[in-house]
Design a protein around this motif. Structure first.
Motif, PDB file in Angstrom:
ATOM      1  N   UNK A  57      33.380  40.949  36.001  1.00  0.00           N
ATOM      2  CA  UNK A  57      33.038  40.465  34.664  1.00  0.00           C
ATOM      3  C   UNK A  57      33.976  39.358  34.190  1.00  0.00           C
ATOM      4  N   UNK A  58      35.114  39.206  34.853  1.00  0.00           N
ATOM      5  CA  UNK A  58      36.079  38.170  34.479  1.00  0.00           C
ATOM      6  C   UNK A  58      35.832  36.917  35.315  1.00  0.00           C
ATOM      7  N   UNK A  59      35.868  35.768  34.642  1.00  0.00           N
ATOM      8  CA  UNK A  59      35.722  34.507  35.354  1.00  0.00           C
ATOM      9  C   UNK A  59      36.921  34.269  36.271  1.00  0.00           C
ATOM     10  N   UNK A  60      38.098  34.645  35.806  1.00  0.00           N
ATOM     11  CA  UNK A  60      39.321  34.493  36.598  1.00  0.00           C
ATOM     12  C   UNK A  60      39.421  35.650  37.582  1.00  0.00           C
ATOM     13  N   UNK A  61      40.139  35.438  38.690  1.00  0.00           N
ATOM     14  CA  UNK A  61      40.309  36.540  39.643  1.00  0.00           C
ATOM     15  C   UNK A  61      41.275  37.601  39.110  1.00  0.00           C
ATOM     16  N   UNK A  62      40.704  38.659  38.592  1.00  0.00           N
ATOM     17  CA  UNK A  62      41.469  39.785  38.061  1.00  0.00           C
ATOM     18  C   UNK A  62      41.214  40.974  38.971  1.00  0.00           C
ATOM     19  N   UNK A  63      42.298  41.645  39.353  1.00  0.00           N
ATOM     20  CA  UNK A  63      42.197  42.814  40.207  1.00  0.00           C
ATOM     21  C   UNK A  63      42.928  43.959  39.535  1.00  0.00           C
ATOM     22  N   UNK A  64      42.330  45.151  39.584  1.00  0.00           N
ATOM     23  CA  UNK A  64      42.968  46.321  38.978  1.00  0.00           C
ATOM     24  C   UNK A  64      42.965  47.478  39.964  1.00  0.00           C
ATOM     25  N   UNK A  71      45.938  43.850  48.983  1.00  0.00           N
ATOM     26  CA  UNK A  71      44.968  43.598  47.912  1.00  0.00           C
ATOM     27  C   UNK A  71      43.631  44.315  48.109  1.00  0.00           C
ATOM     28  N   UNK A  72      43.335  44.742  49.345  1.00  0.00           N
ATOM     29  CA  UNK A  72      42.077  45.460  49.582  1.00  0.00           C
ATOM     30  C   UNK A  72      42.061  46.821  48.879  1.00  0.00           C
ATOM     31  N   UNK A  73      43.219  47.285  48.423  1.00  0.00           N
ATOM     32  CA  UNK A  73      43.301  48.546  47.697  1.00  0.00           C
ATOM     33  C   UNK A  73      42.987  48.378  46.203  1.00  0.00           C
ATOM     34  N   UNK A  74      42.859  47.124  45.764  1.00  0.00           N
ATOM     35  CA  UNK A  74      42.557  46.854  44.356  1.00  0.00           C
ATOM     36  C   UNK A  74      41.080  46.485  44.226  1.00  0.00           C
ATOM     37  N   UNK A  75      40.602  46.490  42.988  1.00  0.00           N
ATOM     38  CA  UNK A  75      39.208  46.163  42.711  1.00  0.00           C
ATOM     39  C   UNK A  75      39.120  44.892  41.883  1.00  0.00           C
ATOM     40  N   UNK A  76      38.283  43.979  42.321  1.00  0.00           N
ATOM     41  CA  UNK A  76      38.039  42.750  41.564  1.00  0.00           C
ATOM     42  C   UNK A  76      37.183  43.089  40.351  1.00  0.00           C
TER      43      UNK A  76
END
Length: 145
Positions: free
Chosen positions: A55-62, A47-52
């Motif tokens: 701006x989203x209240x929920x934990x969204x990672x892309x 998951x460290x390769x993704x970005x939080x």
């Protein structure tokens, strides 16, 4: 109205929303939530390769990839208990994946406001989707250098 900057996939999604009454648009958004593609294992396990997306209240990672042909792939995670946010992530993942980097970067920043959902979901959620789009574009630009 012709959107020269809006790729066909995103234009089709937008038109699909706008063809519906507002309550049905929310239902369509929930259908998109159920269609969010699984994130590849190489990111699920790291998951460290993704970005939080702050701006989203929920934990969204892309995470965005750009291949040698400058084609984009967007991967996203969003919790099942946040279906609206998950739906927005799914729209962007499905709409941006397969585009060229230039096509993805040309998507108007206000695309989330064009889906006809501004009276159905909170402004905070719309700004979350805008945040996803802006972060996606930033990641694409960073992979082109």
């Amino acid at each position: 109205m012709t959107d020269h900057a809006l790729p066909d996939a995103l234009a089709e999604i937008r038109d699909e929303f706008l063809a519906l009454d507002e309550p049905e648009r929310l239902q369509l958004l929930l259908e998109f939530a159920n269609e969010l593609p699984e994130i590849p294992a190489r990111y699920a396990d790291h998951p460290e390769l993704t970005e939080r997306v702050a701006e989203c209240q929920s934990p969204v990672f892309i995470v965005l990839e750009v291949d040698a042909d400058r084609r984009v792939a967007m991967h996203a995670t969003a919790p099942a208990e946040a279906p609206t946010t998950r739906g927005f992530a799914s729209i962007l993942a499905q709409g941006l994946t397969g585009l060229t980097a230039d096509e993805a970067l040309a998507v108007p920043d206000d695309f989330p406001q064009t889906l006809g959902l501004t009276r159905v979901v909170s402004p905070l959620r719309i700004s979350g989707m805008t945040g996803m789009l802006l972060r996606a574009k930033r990641q694409i630009r960073s992979r082109l250098v």
